[in-house]
Design a protein around this motif. Structure first.
Motif, PDB file in Angstrom:
ATOM      1  N   GLY A  46       0.900  -1.076   0.364  1.00 21.12           N
ATOM      2  CA  GLY A  46      -0.366   0.236  -0.337  1.00 21.12           C
ATOM      3  C   GLY A  46       0.876   1.357   0.150  1.00 21.12           C
ATOM      4  O   GLY A  46       0.586   2.328  -0.932  1.00 21.12           O
ATOM      5  N   ILE A  47       1.438   0.971   0.873  1.00 20.14           N
ATOM      6  CA  ILE A  47       3.291   2.492   0.645  1.00 20.14           C
ATOM      7  C   ILE A  47       3.564   2.272  -0.526  1.00 20.14           C
ATOM      8  O   ILE A  47       3.993   3.957  -1.172  1.00 20.14           O
ATOM      9  N   LEU A  48       4.030   1.196  -1.116  1.00 24.96           N
ATOM     10  CA  LEU A  48       4.609   1.534  -2.844  1.00 24.96           C
ATOM     11  C   LEU A  48       3.370   1.844  -3.902  1.00 24.96           C
ATOM     12  O   LEU A  48       3.732   2.998  -4.407  1.00 24.96           O
ATOM     13  N   LEU A  49       2.517   1.624  -3.699  1.00 28.01           N
ATOM     14  CA  LEU A  49       1.402   2.543  -4.228  1.00 28.01           C
ATOM     15  C   LEU A  49       0.742   3.668  -3.957  1.00 28.01           C
ATOM     16  O   LEU A  49       0.935   3.933  -5.262  1.00 28.01           O
ATOM     17  N   LEU A  50       0.672   4.638  -3.076  1.00 30.28           N
ATOM     18  CA  LEU A  50       0.425   5.426  -2.378  1.00 30.28           C
ATOM     19  C   LEU A  50       2.363   6.093  -2.745  1.00 30.28           C
ATOM     20  O   LEU A  50       1.886   7.877  -3.980  1.00 30.28           O
ATOM     21  N   GLY A  51       3.101   5.216  -2.784  1.00 29.69           N
ATOM     22  CA  GLY A  51       4.111   6.907  -3.073  1.00 29.69           C
ATOM     23  C   GLY A  51       4.568   6.203  -4.879  1.00 29.69           C
ATOM     24  O   GLY A  51       4.234   8.103  -5.297  1.00 29.69           O
ATOM     25  N   TYR A  52       3.938   5.344  -5.655  1.00 29.43           N
ATOM     26  CA  TYR A  52       3.478   5.581  -7.084  1.00 29.43           C
ATOM     27  C   TYR A  52       2.719   6.617  -7.346  1.00 29.43           C
ATOM     28  O   TYR A  52       2.913   7.420  -8.694  1.00 29.43           O
ATOM     29  N   THR A  53       1.466   6.676  -6.674  1.00 27.92           N
ATOM     30  CA  THR A  53       0.410   7.220  -6.931  1.00 27.92           C
ATOM     31  C   THR A  53       0.871   9.000  -7.418  1.00 27.92           C
ATOM     32  O   THR A  53       0.572   9.317  -7.667  1.00 27.92           O
ATOM     33  N   LEU A  54       1.275   9.355  -6.183  1.00 25.37           N
ATOM     34  CA  LEU A  54       1.904  10.462  -5.562  1.00 25.37           C
ATOM     35  C   LEU A  54       3.050  10.673  -6.577  1.00 25.37           C
ATOM     36  O   LEU A  54       3.056  12.267  -6.922  1.00 25.37           O
ATOM     37  N   LEU A  55       3.730   9.882  -7.171  1.00 24.43           N
ATOM     38  CA  LEU A  55       5.173  10.678  -7.861  1.00 24.43           C
ATOM     39  C   LEU A  55       4.072  11.094  -8.952  1.00 24.43           C
ATOM     40  O   LEU A  55       4.880  11.582 -10.192  1.00 24.43           O
ATOM     41  N   LEU A  56       3.269  10.166 -10.174  1.00 17.74           N
ATOM     42  CA  LEU A  56       3.057  10.459 -10.999  1.00 17.74           C
ATOM     43  C   LEU A  56       1.840  10.933 -11.224  1.00 17.74           C
ATOM     44  O   LEU A  56       1.425  11.235 -11.642  1.00 17.74           O
ATOM     45  N   LEU A  57       1.487  11.877  -9.855  1.00 19.36           N
ATOM     46  CA  LEU A  57       0.355  12.620  -9.778  1.00 19.36           C
ATOM     47  C   LEU A  57       0.381  14.131 -10.525  1.00 19.36           C
ATOM     48  O   LEU A  57      -0.306  14.508 -11.305  1.00 19.36           O
ATOM     49  N   ARG A  58       1.831  14.551 -10.282  1.00 21.08           N
ATOM     50  CA  ARG A  58       1.484  16.107 -11.049  1.00 21.08           C
ATOM     51  C   ARG A  58       1.767  16.158 -12.285  1.00 21.08           C
ATOM     52  O   ARG A  58       1.492  16.740 -13.232  1.00 21.08           O
ATOM     53  N   PRO A  59       2.723  14.568 -13.368  1.00 26.92           N
ATOM     54  CA  PRO A  59       2.717  14.543 -14.731  1.00 26.92           C
ATOM     55  C   PRO A  59       1.289  14.491 -14.915  1.00 26.92           C
ATOM     56  O   PRO A  59       0.924  15.000 -15.987  1.00 26.92           O
ATOM     57  N   LEU A  60       0.628  13.522 -14.306  1.00 29.44           N
ATOM     58  CA  LEU A  60      -0.761  13.303 -15.313  1.00 29.44           C
ATOM     59  C   LEU A  60      -1.972  14.777 -15.221  1.00 29.44           C
ATOM     60  O   LEU A  60      -2.083  14.990 -16.327  1.00 29.44           O
ATOM     61  N   ASN A  61      -1.759  15.794 -13.689  1.00 29.55           N
ATOM     62  CA  ASN A  61      -2.633  16.547 -13.844  1.00 29.55           C
ATOM     63  C   ASN A  61      -1.815  18.068 -15.183  1.00 29.55           C
ATOM     64  O   ASN A  61      -2.695  18.114 -15.680  1.00 29.55           O
ATOM     65  N   GLN A  62      -0.663  17.854 -14.783  1.00 29.81           N
ATOM     66  CA  GLN A  62       0.179  18.565 -16.536  1.00 29.81           C
ATOM     67  C   GLN A  62      -0.494  18.325 -17.818  1.00 29.81           C
ATOM     68  O   GLN A  62      -0.533  18.831 -18.404  1.00 29.81           O
ATOM     69  N   ALA A  63      -0.019  16.789 -17.800  1.00 30.76           N
ATOM     70  CA  ALA A  63      -0.988  15.983 -19.095  1.00 30.76           C
ATOM     71  C   ALA A  63      -2.002  16.161 -19.592  1.00 30.76           C
ATOM     72  O   ALA A  63      -2.989  17.121 -20.689  1.00 30.76           O
TER      73      ALA A  63
END
Length: 69
Positions: A46-63
């Motif tokens: 769960g921690i790894l999945l949350l970190g992965y999601t937070l890591l990709l949140l900014r590029p996704l929002n920009q796209a």
């Protein structure tokens, strides 16, 4: 992405996700059989999945914002 290609892309992603699921099931089966701390495995996952999601949140929002008119 053109709208006419959207169905093909979604179908391809669905196929890839469905074909990878047995590999994940096998991996987690082996992990849970080799450890007695199943809850800890789920917490770490769960921690790894949350970190992965937070890591990709900014590029996704920009796209998303770059494609709006």
């Amino acid at each position: 992405m053109p709208t006419k290609l959207l169905g093909r892309v979604v179908a391809t992603l669905t196929t890839v996700n469905s074909s990878i699921m047995p590999i994940g099931t096998l991996m987690f089966t082996l992990i849970f059989q080799s450890t007695t701390h199943g809850g800890l495995v789920l917490i770490i996952n769960g921690i790894l999945l949350l970190g992965y999601t937070l890591l990709l949140l900014r590029p996704l929002n920009q796209a998303i914002h770059s494609e709006q008119p």
